[in-house]
Motif scaffolding. Structure first.
Motif, PDB file in Angstrom:
ATOM      1  N   ARG A 125       9.966   1.624  36.785  1.00 40.13           N
ATOM      2  CA  ARG A 125      10.967   1.537  35.725  1.00 40.13           C
ATOM      3  C   ARG A 125      10.981   2.786  34.847  1.00 40.13           C
ATOM      4  N   ARG A 126       9.850   3.478  34.741  1.00 42.76           N
ATOM      5  CA  ARG A 126       9.804   4.662  33.911  1.00 42.76           C
ATOM      6  C   ARG A 126      10.432   5.880  34.587  1.00 42.76           C
ATOM      7  N   ARG A 127      10.672   5.805  35.860  1.00 41.49           N
ATOM      8  CA  ARG A 127      11.298   6.937  36.544  1.00 41.49           C
ATOM      9  C   ARG A 127      12.763   7.057  36.149  1.00 41.49           C
ATOM     10  N   PRO A 128      13.212   8.241  35.751  1.00 38.07           N
ATOM     11  CA  PRO A 128      14.620   8.394  35.367  1.00 38.07           C
ATOM     12  C   PRO A 128      15.536   8.264  36.571  1.00 38.07           C
ATOM     13  N   SER A 129      16.659   7.678  36.314  1.00 39.07           N
ATOM     14  CA  SER A 129      17.657   7.531  37.367  1.00 39.07           C
ATOM     15  C   SER A 129      18.390   8.846  37.577  1.00 39.07           C
ATOM     16  N   PRO A 130      19.062   9.017  38.719  1.00 38.02           N
ATOM     17  CA  PRO A 130      19.839  10.254  38.941  1.00 38.02           C
ATOM     18  C   PRO A 130      20.882  10.510  37.848  1.00 38.02           C
ATOM     19  N   GLN A 137      20.645   9.641  34.694  1.00 39.81           N
ATOM     20  CA  GLN A 137      19.966  10.144  33.505  1.00 39.81           C
ATOM     21  C   GLN A 137      19.583  11.608  33.665  1.00 39.81           C
ATOM     22  N   VAL A 138      19.150  11.978  34.857  1.00 35.82           N
ATOM     23  CA  VAL A 138      18.789  13.373  35.110  1.00 35.82           C
ATOM     24  C   VAL A 138      20.004  14.277  34.933  1.00 35.82           C
ATOM     25  N   VAL A 139      21.126  13.849  35.479  1.00 36.33           N
ATOM     26  CA  VAL A 139      22.352  14.644  35.350  1.00 36.33           C
ATOM     27  C   VAL A 139      22.776  14.747  33.882  1.00 36.33           C
ATOM     28  N   THR A 140      22.657  13.616  33.157  1.00 36.68           N
ATOM     29  CA  THR A 140      23.033  13.619  31.739  1.00 36.68           C
ATOM     30  C   THR A 140      22.166  14.569  30.935  1.00 36.68           C
ATOM     31  N   VAL A 141      20.845  14.497  31.158  1.00 34.09           N
ATOM     32  CA  VAL A 141      19.930  15.379  30.427  1.00 34.09           C
ATOM     33  C   VAL A 141      20.190  16.840  30.777  1.00 34.09           C
ATOM     34  N   ALA A 142      20.432  17.106  32.058  1.00 29.42           N
ATOM     35  CA  ALA A 142      20.707  18.484  32.464  1.00 29.42           C
ATOM     36  C   ALA A 142      22.000  18.996  31.833  1.00 29.42           C
ATOM     37  N   GLY A 143      23.019  18.145  31.810  1.00 29.06           N
ATOM     38  CA  GLY A 143      24.274  18.560  31.190  1.00 29.06           C
ATOM     39  C   GLY A 143      24.134  18.815  29.696  1.00 29.06           C
ATOM     40  N   LEU A 144      23.390  17.926  29.009  1.00 31.64           N
ATOM     41  CA  LEU A 144      23.159  18.123  27.579  1.00 31.64           C
ATOM     42  C   LEU A 144      22.336  19.378  27.319  1.00 31.64           C
ATOM     43  N   ALA A 145      21.383  19.666  28.196  1.00 30.59           N
ATOM     44  CA  ALA A 145      20.577  20.879  28.042  1.00 30.59           C
ATOM     45  C   ALA A 145      21.450  22.123  28.181  1.00 30.59           C
ATOM     46  N   VAL A 146      22.387  22.100  29.139  1.00 34.78           N
ATOM     47  CA  VAL A 146      23.291  23.243  29.304  1.00 34.78           C
ATOM     48  C   VAL A 146      24.195  23.397  28.084  1.00 34.78           C
TER      49      VAL A 146
END
Length: 291
Positions: free
Chosen positions: A16-21, A23-32
Motif C-alpha cells: 500500500r505504501r508503494r506509489p501508483s503510476p 502518483q508518480v506522474v503527478t509528482v513528476a509533473g509538479l516537480a517540472v
C-alpha cells in the motif's frame, strides 16, 4: 509460524505504501512545474553575479565564470539602494497600518449597521473595484499636491492607503456581519463606547482578516511602481526600490548586472515574509472562508 505470519501481515502494508503510476506522474509533473516557476528567480540570482556581457554571452548557463559580488555593493551604495530600502520600509509600514485601520472601521460600519443608501454604497464600491490605477492617478496627484504632500513619504502613504481598498473593506464587512450581536451588547453594558467596542472586542476577533489584509497590502505597497514614481519625480532621494530600478537605465545603455543585483535586494524581504508567513497566510484565508 510466527515469522511467516508477521511477514504476511506486513507485506500488504508495504504494498500500500508503494506509489501508483498516476502518483508518480503527478509528482513528476509538479516537480517540472515547480522547476519552471523557480528558474527565473535562480537565473536572476545568477545574473546578479555576472558582468553585463557575460549575462548575454553565456546564454542560459546559470554558473557565472567568476562571481562579481561588487554588483551588490554598487547597487547598495553607489546607486543609492540603501536609502531606497529605508524609504520602502517606511512607506510599506505606513500603508499597511493605514489600510488596516480604515478598512476595518469602514467594514465594521458596513457589516454591523443598516443605513439609507447602504446597498448603493456597496454597489459603488464594487464598480470602483474594477477601475485601473491609471484612471485615478491624476486626481490623487492633484489632491496630494493641494495638501502640500506631493514629494513626501506621507503623501505616498496617503496615496497608496487612503484609496477605496474595496477588497479589504468588504472582507472586514463580511466577517463582522457574522459575529453575534451579544458581544457588543455585553461590552456596552460594561460601559464601553463605540470605539472601545471596536478596538478591544471586534477588531481582535477579526485576526484572520487582519492577517490576510496585512500580507496582501504589504506585497502591494512593497512592489507598487506607478504612484511612487509620479510622487517622487522631483525628489529622487524619496524613491522606492521599485522606482529605483530605473537608475540602471541610461542613455548609453543598461547596467543589467547592477539591475539584477538590485532586483535580488528588492525581492529578499518579500521572499523572507512569504517564507515566514506562508502558513499563517493560508490559515488566515481558511479561517476567513470558514467564517
Amino acid at each position: 509460524m510466527t515469522a511467516p505470519a508477521q511477514a504476511g501481515a506486513t507485506s500488504p502494508a508495504r504494498r500500500r505504501r508503494r506509489p501508483s503510476p498516476g502518483q508518480v506522474v503527478t509528482v513528476a509533473g509538479l516537480a517540472v512545474l515547480g522547476g519552471l516557476w523557480v528558474y527565473p528567480f535562480v537565473w536572476l540570482v545568477s545574473a546578479s553575479l555576472k558582468t553585463s556581457p557575460e549575462i548575454f554571452g553565456r546564454g542560459l548557463n546559470l554558473l557565472p565564470g567568476e562571481p562579481v559580488w561588487e554588483n551588490y555593493a554598487r547597487a547598495w551604495t553607489e546607486v543609492g539602494f540603501a536609502s531606497y530600502f529605508v524609504n520602502t520600509l517606511v512607506i510599506t509600514a505606513g500603508t499597511v497600518l493605514l489600510v488596516v485601520v480604515r478598512s476595518a472601521l469602514a467594514g465594521y460600519v458596513l457589516g454591523r449597521y443598516d443605513f439609507v443608501g447602504k446597498k448603493l454604497l456597496i454597489g459603488l464600491f464594487l464598480v470602483t473595484f474594477f477601475l485601473p490605477e491609471g484612471y485615478t492617478i491624476i486626481p490623487i496627484t492633484q489632491l496630494t499636491d493641494q495638501l502640500g504632500l506631493l514629494n513626501t513619504h506621507t503623501g505616498v502613504i496617503l496615496g497608496l492607503g487612503a484609496g477605496g481598498q474595496i477588497a479589504s473593506t468588504l472582507l472586514y464587512a463580511g466577517y463582522f456581519r457574522r459575529l453575534p450581536k451579544e458581544l457588543e451588547e455585553t461590552a456596552r453594558l460594561d460601559g464601553a463606547g463605540h470605539f472601545t467596542v471596536f478596538f478591544r472586542v471586534m477588531l481582535p476577533l477579526a485576526w484572520p482578516i487582519t492577517a490576510t489584509v496585512v500580507i496582501l497590502t504589504y506585497l502591494f505597497a512593497w512592489n507598487v511602481y506607478l504612484l511612487p514614481l509620479v510622487f517622487t519625480l522631483s525628489e529622487p532621494d524619496l524613491r522606492t526600490l521599485a522606482v529605483g530600478m530605473t537608475v540602471f537605465v541610461g542613455e548609453r545603455g543598461t547596467d543589467w548586472s547592477g539591475m539584477a543585483a538590485a532586483a535580488v535586494i528588492s525581492l529578499i524581504p518579500v521572499m523572507a515574509v512569504f517564507v515566514a508567513l506562508q502558513r499563517k497566510f493560508v490559515d488566515s484565508l481558511a479561517g476567513a472562508v470558514k467564517q
